[in-house]
Design a protein around this motif. Structure first.
Motif, PDB file in Angstrom:
ATOM      1  N   GLY A 271      20.487 -19.287 -34.285  1.00 43.95           N
ATOM      2  CA  GLY A 271      21.740 -20.042 -34.385  1.00 43.95           C
ATOM      3  C   GLY A 271      22.969 -19.266 -33.950  1.00 43.95           C
ATOM      4  N   ILE A 272      22.752 -18.116 -33.283  1.00 43.29           N
ATOM      5  CA  ILE A 272      23.888 -17.330 -32.785  1.00 43.29           C
ATOM      6  C   ILE A 272      24.327 -17.878 -31.426  1.00 43.29           C
ATOM      7  N   THR A 273      25.622 -18.090 -31.264  1.00 46.07           N
ATOM      8  CA  THR A 273      26.176 -18.449 -29.962  1.00 46.07           C
ATOM      9  C   THR A 273      26.527 -17.157 -29.238  1.00 46.07           C
ATOM     10  N   VAL A 274      25.748 -16.802 -28.233  1.00 48.82           N
ATOM     11  CA  VAL A 274      25.998 -15.552 -27.515  1.00 48.82           C
ATOM     12  C   VAL A 274      27.062 -15.825 -26.445  1.00 48.82           C
ATOM     13  N   ARG A 275      28.201 -15.117 -26.562  1.00 48.32           N
ATOM     14  CA  ARG A 275      29.356 -15.401 -25.696  1.00 48.32           C
ATOM     15  C   ARG A 275      29.371 -14.539 -24.452  1.00 48.32           C
ATOM     16  N   GLY A 276      28.875 -13.315 -24.559  1.00 54.11           N
ATOM     17  CA  GLY A 276      29.016 -12.403 -23.429  1.00 54.11           C
ATOM     18  C   GLY A 276      27.980 -11.297 -23.440  1.00 54.11           C
ATOM     19  N   LEU A 277      27.965 -10.537 -22.339  1.00 52.58           N
ATOM     20  CA  LEU A 277      27.042  -9.418 -22.156  1.00 52.58           C
ATOM     21  C   LEU A 277      27.855  -8.194 -21.741  1.00 52.58           C
ATOM     22  N   VAL A 278      27.731  -7.103 -22.502  1.00 52.74           N
ATOM     23  CA  VAL A 278      28.389  -5.843 -22.155  1.00 52.74           C
ATOM     24  C   VAL A 278      27.439  -4.993 -21.327  1.00 52.74           C
ATOM     25  N   VAL A 279      27.921  -4.529 -20.171  1.00 56.75           N
ATOM     26  CA  VAL A 279      27.164  -3.565 -19.366  1.00 56.75           C
ATOM     27  C   VAL A 279      28.091  -2.381 -19.088  1.00 56.75           C
ATOM     28  N   VAL A 280      27.579  -1.167 -19.316  1.00 55.34           N
ATOM     29  CA  VAL A 280      28.370   0.040 -19.072  1.00 55.34           C
ATOM     30  C   VAL A 280      27.766   0.765 -17.872  1.00 55.34           C
ATOM     31  N   ASN A 281      28.503   0.816 -16.769  1.00 59.24           N
ATOM     32  CA  ASN A 281      27.987   1.404 -15.528  1.00 59.24           C
ATOM     33  C   ASN A 281      29.109   2.123 -14.774  1.00 59.24           C
ATOM     34  N   PRO A 282      28.951   3.438 -14.504  1.00 55.11           N
ATOM     35  CA  PRO A 282      27.932   4.362 -14.984  1.00 55.11           C
ATOM     36  C   PRO A 282      27.911   4.441 -16.522  1.00 55.11           C
ATOM     37  N   GLY A 283      26.742   4.846 -17.024  1.00 59.61           N
ATOM     38  CA  GLY A 283      26.474   4.684 -18.445  1.00 59.61           C
ATOM     39  C   GLY A 283      26.988   5.786 -19.358  1.00 59.61           C
ATOM     40  N   ASN A 284      27.415   5.377 -20.518  1.00 58.94           N
ATOM     41  CA  ASN A 284      27.784   6.291 -21.603  1.00 58.94           C
ATOM     42  C   ASN A 284      27.032   5.815 -22.834  1.00 58.94           C
ATOM     43  N   PRO A 285      26.187   6.609 -23.467  1.00 62.98           N
ATOM     44  CA  PRO A 285      25.974   8.059 -23.314  1.00 62.98           C
ATOM     45  C   PRO A 285      24.912   8.436 -22.289  1.00 62.98           C
ATOM     46  N   THR A 286      24.373   7.471 -21.564  1.00 63.01           N
ATOM     47  CA  THR A 286      23.109   7.680 -20.860  1.00 63.01           C
ATOM     48  C   THR A 286      23.250   8.232 -19.433  1.00 63.01           C
ATOM     49  N   GLY A 287      24.453   8.165 -18.871  1.00 64.23           N
ATOM     50  CA  GLY A 287      24.703   8.829 -17.595  1.00 64.23           C
ATOM     51  C   GLY A 287      23.993   8.237 -16.386  1.00 64.23           C
ATOM     52  N   GLN A 288      23.468   7.024 -16.503  1.00 62.13           N
ATOM     53  CA  GLN A 288      22.807   6.423 -15.335  1.00 62.13           C
ATOM     54  C   GLN A 288      23.798   5.660 -14.462  1.00 62.13           C
ATOM     55  N   VAL A 289      23.427   5.463 -13.190  1.00 57.86           N
ATOM     56  CA  VAL A 289      24.136   4.540 -12.303  1.00 57.86           C
ATOM     57  C   VAL A 289      23.154   3.409 -12.010  1.00 57.86           C
ATOM     58  N   LEU A 290      23.562   2.181 -12.289  1.00 62.29           N
ATOM     59  CA  LEU A 290      22.640   1.059 -12.108  1.00 62.29           C
ATOM     60  C   LEU A 290      22.350   0.828 -10.633  1.00 62.29           C
ATOM     61  N   ALA A 291      21.096   0.486 -10.334  1.00 64.54           N
ATOM     62  CA  ALA A 291      20.721   0.146  -8.959  1.00 64.54           C
ATOM     63  C   ALA A 291      21.330  -1.214  -8.605  1.00 64.54           C
ATOM     64  N   GLY A 292      21.694  -1.373  -7.339  1.00 61.70           N
ATOM     65  CA  GLY A 292      22.299  -2.629  -6.887  1.00 61.70           C
ATOM     66  C   GLY A 292      21.462  -3.834  -7.251  1.00 61.70           C
ATOM     67  N   GLU A 293      20.125  -3.699  -7.089  1.00 63.75           N
ATOM     68  CA  GLU A 293      19.248  -4.850  -7.375  1.00 63.75           C
ATOM     69  C   GLU A 293      19.327  -5.206  -8.862  1.00 63.75           C
ATOM     70  N   ASN A 294      19.384  -4.165  -9.699  1.00 62.19           N
ATOM     71  CA  ASN A 294      19.482  -4.409 -11.139  1.00 62.19           C
ATOM     72  C   ASN A 294      20.791  -5.137 -11.456  1.00 62.19           C
ATOM     73  N   GLN A 295      21.871  -4.742 -10.761  1.00 61.17           N
ATOM     74  CA  GLN A 295      23.158  -5.411 -10.984  1.00 61.17           C
ATOM     75  C   GLN A 295      23.074  -6.880 -10.564  1.00 61.17           C
ATOM     76  N   CYS A 296      22.377  -7.141  -9.440  1.00 56.24           N
ATOM     77  CA  CYS A 296      22.212  -8.538  -8.984  1.00 56.24           C
ATOM     78  C   CYS A 296      21.487  -9.358 -10.055  1.00 56.24           C
ATOM     79  N   GLU A 297      20.443  -8.767 -10.637  1.00 54.64           N
ATOM     80  CA  GLU A 297      19.690  -9.477 -11.679  1.00 54.64           C
ATOM     81  C   GLU A 297      20.601  -9.804 -12.866  1.00 54.64           C
ATOM     82  N   ILE A 298      21.457  -8.833 -13.214  1.00 54.89           N
ATOM     83  CA  ILE A 298      22.351  -9.018 -14.369  1.00 54.89           C
ATOM     84  C   ILE A 298      23.346 -10.150 -14.082  1.00 54.89           C
ATOM     85  N   VAL A 299      23.909 -10.151 -12.873  1.00 55.42           N
ATOM     86  CA  VAL A 299      24.853 -11.211 -12.488  1.00 55.42           C
ATOM     87  C   VAL A 299      24.155 -12.575 -12.551  1.00 55.42           C
TER      88      VAL A 299
END
Lengths: 536, 536
Positions: A271-299
């Motif tokens: 019953g939760i209304t999910v309003r948004g998705l947080v993505v941190v890129n480049p990542g903190n604390p994880t230090g990754q840079v998301l691959a373009g394809e992964n970003q396309c999937e997220i969009v």
């Protein structure tokens, strides 16, 4: 334990004292780093305070907003607190510990670690602060010609050249225009000054957006685990439901769309209304840079699921791998052919990050796209609550997005400063990752971006038992042992969230060469001794 | 109507157009000043936006936080919006109105009205932003010796001289210490750096305190009517119940303890837990300075009723009467013999106010006294959510509380600048009050402090009917007629709240001599014509 003088015998036996001796032993539990020391001082100067009937009646902790009580300690908790106390102790008694300094690998605060501010930025700021300088001949000997020209240009953008006046609550129109131009040239897609809201760093706009999106505890936001405190605390303060998704450590901390979908459906089924998705890129604390394809999937995911995409892109200039580059989510969305009408996207940036690390100036922006006018009017209304962000931060943000160009006097020095810092971060990251991967039971993903590495540590059951024996988490136990043995401060993974049963720590990659070699040596020696003591 | 060329025949007939022609006639209702103009531009560039199905689905105004929707327009509403549009129209067509400029008597933003920043403040800021200057001989020709010394002193107070680093989240310890010293010498009572939280202006700390105090709609705060938007909006955003008390206009806008008690008991009888009392002194929009005895009554009231006293003291340097002086509520409470244990008191100050009006730098502090350690820990936790306030604002705040002293090179010029501005404000205030009191049906209390006068206007029933005929409030009607006839912008009393059936407007006293004479002439002519047209 090696011949290093810093290694005293006492450091080979790990019995960390969670509470530092610079706190009164009878102090009540606290939730903030500096609270106890000054509580202590306060008791000395005002005996009546602790048991003050009137002030206690007027306001007690039990009668405060429970959402405030539920906030996590924003500044690193036990470890950061203990490190500050140990530093004070060392100042009084340098031989108290088997090392002579605290080494802060927990702070993403470059200038506090000795990094010098960018010369061009500060020249422009000083001239804008005191424009009288622009009328003096001595100024041409003290400031670079392009800084002088830029200061004149910026002052002309500010109505009445009044750097001391409130600006438009979104920020000075001319500076937003300059920032929009910088974003457009970064992405290769148009950007409009009307979409830019200049802010005092990245925290205020995140709080603004939460104000807009969160009605009650039935509203949720998809938030990465691990992630830093800003998003989780902002949600807690507004009573939102955190809908966690786990970054895929085995996949270099990428985003698994399968997990996103699973978490989203799970939340909706409750019953939760999910309003948004947080993505941190480049990542903190994880230090990754998301691959373009992964970003396309997220969009695609946000578009299909009708989620507002909240893109934390504050580390966009900190990329250390040739295999990947930073792509803004807006660039990705537009490249996919999605326009204003297809996806609601808010991007956050800040001058606290990037190689220049102007944390103290509190500048930032959010770019707000894909909302209709009525919604935008409400964003504007929330932004107007604090009148406007500070003008120096607005100016710095515009400089960050419009650095010196070929032919400008500062061009070479600016890019040299940048290159020196970025390559030092890159080198430090590589050395840290190599070291951690060479240590028993440790694995560490590449430092692709941001300012951190986030290795996982396979802790022996004996160490886990020792932690439980003093009622602290195993990763906190490891970090405390490290701190008490070496003076190195890292933040335990539990501060950021992690998969149950796995343990991590966050270590910055901001150290200069010499200090870094020392950290590596200390880490190797410590970890070896730790594993020897607790090996099952 | 007098021989002034600005008075065209059309201005003698008052039929204000509420919506400015620079907005598209088909625009939907909006709630923020600049929202419509850019909506308009946006439609031109993105036809899909208005009817965008995806973005509309992702987020519509109906699915936003209703507390945000309930916020009042922070920036003056219809009048401010219309004035901005008329300004744009005048730039295109200077003969469009019977005047050639918009005269902003609605903005408490001195530097945007041409006031120059304080030289000493800006010298110190520039040197702190670009410390390299301190090593150059030319600097001694460009900066005053005490500014140079102060910049060195401030840099030494900042760990590592890192003005670009995050500070302690309460603000740099050394700067808080300097501010505490300034407060102690202002009040004659001790002040402690541990009680000071440095902030980006006065709005963030007010929001922090509301976060702490407000649990739900059953919590209330006593708030003066009239008062400016900050407190009411901050309450609305957190769902608090506003418990209004009316300032006593006939008593020079003093606080009636009888009314306070009546409102408090009324709220309690409805099950509201009243947590605190907001007092603004000197007053905005009302311009009064509270009498010391009245302040004593308020302190006694808060103590007896166990309320947190929230003292807005941002205009403490703006006092224009010899009969009264500014007393901080802390000084009053301590003078009454009440210590830490007797009353919970938070005082707000800001560099946006005072004669220097450094609005753009976003600096301020709150002094938090009379809370036990557990509560203070929670205040600290909320303060840490945004890391720290901007360092330039912190530096300016410390300068405001520690101006140049006898013997310093800037001493004379600093106090001359101050005296010029304060006496100009005083003179303008007296002239405005005299003028308004000489106009038919108008009465205006003395301008004792702050930057405003708040006259009441006895509007003829015909004018009230004319307002109702176009569905706007009578005071908005009066302000719109004034704007369209003279170009003068004032804010209607309904923006701040007023006793039902009474009508006011807020007019700033920031104008220079020549402009002020012109405003007075225009006001006299307008009001005469207005009353002639609508006399019953």
């Amino acid at each position: 334990m090696g011949g290093n003088g810093d290694w005293g015998g006492d450091s080979s036996s790990f019995v960390p004292t969670v509470e530092s001796t610079c706190h009164p032993p009878h102090a009540a539990p606290v939730t903030s780093p500096r609270s106890r020391p000054y509580r202590w001082r306060r008791r000395r100067r005002r005996k009546d305070e602790e048991m003050s009937p009137a002030s206690a009646r007027a306001l007690t902790v039990d009668s405060l907003n429970p959402k405030v009580l539920a906030l996590a300690d924003h500044l690193g908790g036990t470890i950061a607190r203990k490190a500050q106390c140990m530093q004070k102790e060392l100042e009084k008694n340098p031989s108290l510990y088997p090392f002579n300094e605290i080494i802060y690998c927990n702070l993403s605060n470059p200038q506090s670690l000795g990094q010098q501010p960018n010369k061009y930025f500060r020249e422009v700021l000083a001239l804008c602060d005191y424009p009288h300088l622009l009328d003096r001949c001595e100024t041409s000997y003290l400031f670079s010609s392009d800084a002088i020209a830029k200061a004149r240009e910026i002052l002309d953008l500010i109505p009445g050249r009044a750097t001391g006046g409130y600006s438009h609550c979104q920020g000075t129109e001319g500076l937003r225009n300059a920032i929009a131009t910088g974003i457009a040239s970064r992405d290769g897609f148009p950007c409009y000054k009307e979409d830019i809201f200049l802010t005092d760093g990245a925290a205020p706009p995140v709080h603004m957006v939460m104000h807009l999106l969160i009605r009650d505890e039935k509203d949720g936001i998809l938030c990465p685990i691990p992630s830093h405190f800003l998003y989780t605390n902002s949600m807690v303060l507004r009573g939102a439901t955190l809908v966690p998704y786990h970054l895929d450590e085995s996949g270099g901390w990428g985003v698994s769309i399968l997990d996103l979908k699973k978490q989203l459906d799970g939340a909706r089924s409750e019953g939760i209304t999910v309003r948004g998705l947080v993505v941190v890129n480049p990542g903190n604390p994880t230090g990754q840079v998301l691959a373009g394809e992964n970003q396309c999937e997220i969009v695609e995911f946000c578009r299909n699921e009708e989620l507002v995409l909240l893109a934390d892109e504050v580390y966009q200039e900190n990329v250390y791998t040739d295999e990947k580059k930073f792509n803004s989510f807006k660039k990705i969305a537009r490249s996919m052919g999605y326009g204003e009408g297809d996806i609601s996207l808010i991007s956050f940036h800040s001058i606290s990050n990037g190689y220049y690390g102007e944390c103290g100036s509190r500048g930032g922006y959010m770019e707000v796209t894909g909302f209709n006018s009525e919604v935008r009017n409400q964003v504007y209304k929330v932004a107007s609550l604090s009148s406007c962000s500070n003008i120096s931060g607005q100016i710095l943000m515009s400089l960050v997005m419009n650095p010196p160009k070929v032919g400008d006097e500062s061009y070479t020095s600016y890019w040299e400063e940048r290159e020196d810092i970025i390559s030092s971060l890159c080198h430090c990251g590589e050395a840290m990752v190599h070291t951690f991967n060479s240590l028993e039971g440790m694995t560490c993903s590449k430092a692709e971006g941001a300012m951190f590495v986030f290795p996982s540590v396979l802790l022996p059951t004996k160490a886990i038992a020792a932690a439980e024996a003093i009622s602290i988490k195993p990763d906190v136990f490891y970090a405390l042992c490290l701190l008490e043995s070496t003076g190195i401060v890292v933040l335990p993974g539990s501060v950021f969230g992690q998969v149950p049963g796995k343990w991590h720590f966050r270590c910055t990659i901001l150290q200069q060469e010499e200090k870094m070699q020392r950290i590596i040596y200390l880490f190797q020696a410590f970890h070896k001794a730790f594993m020897e003591e607790f090996r099952d």
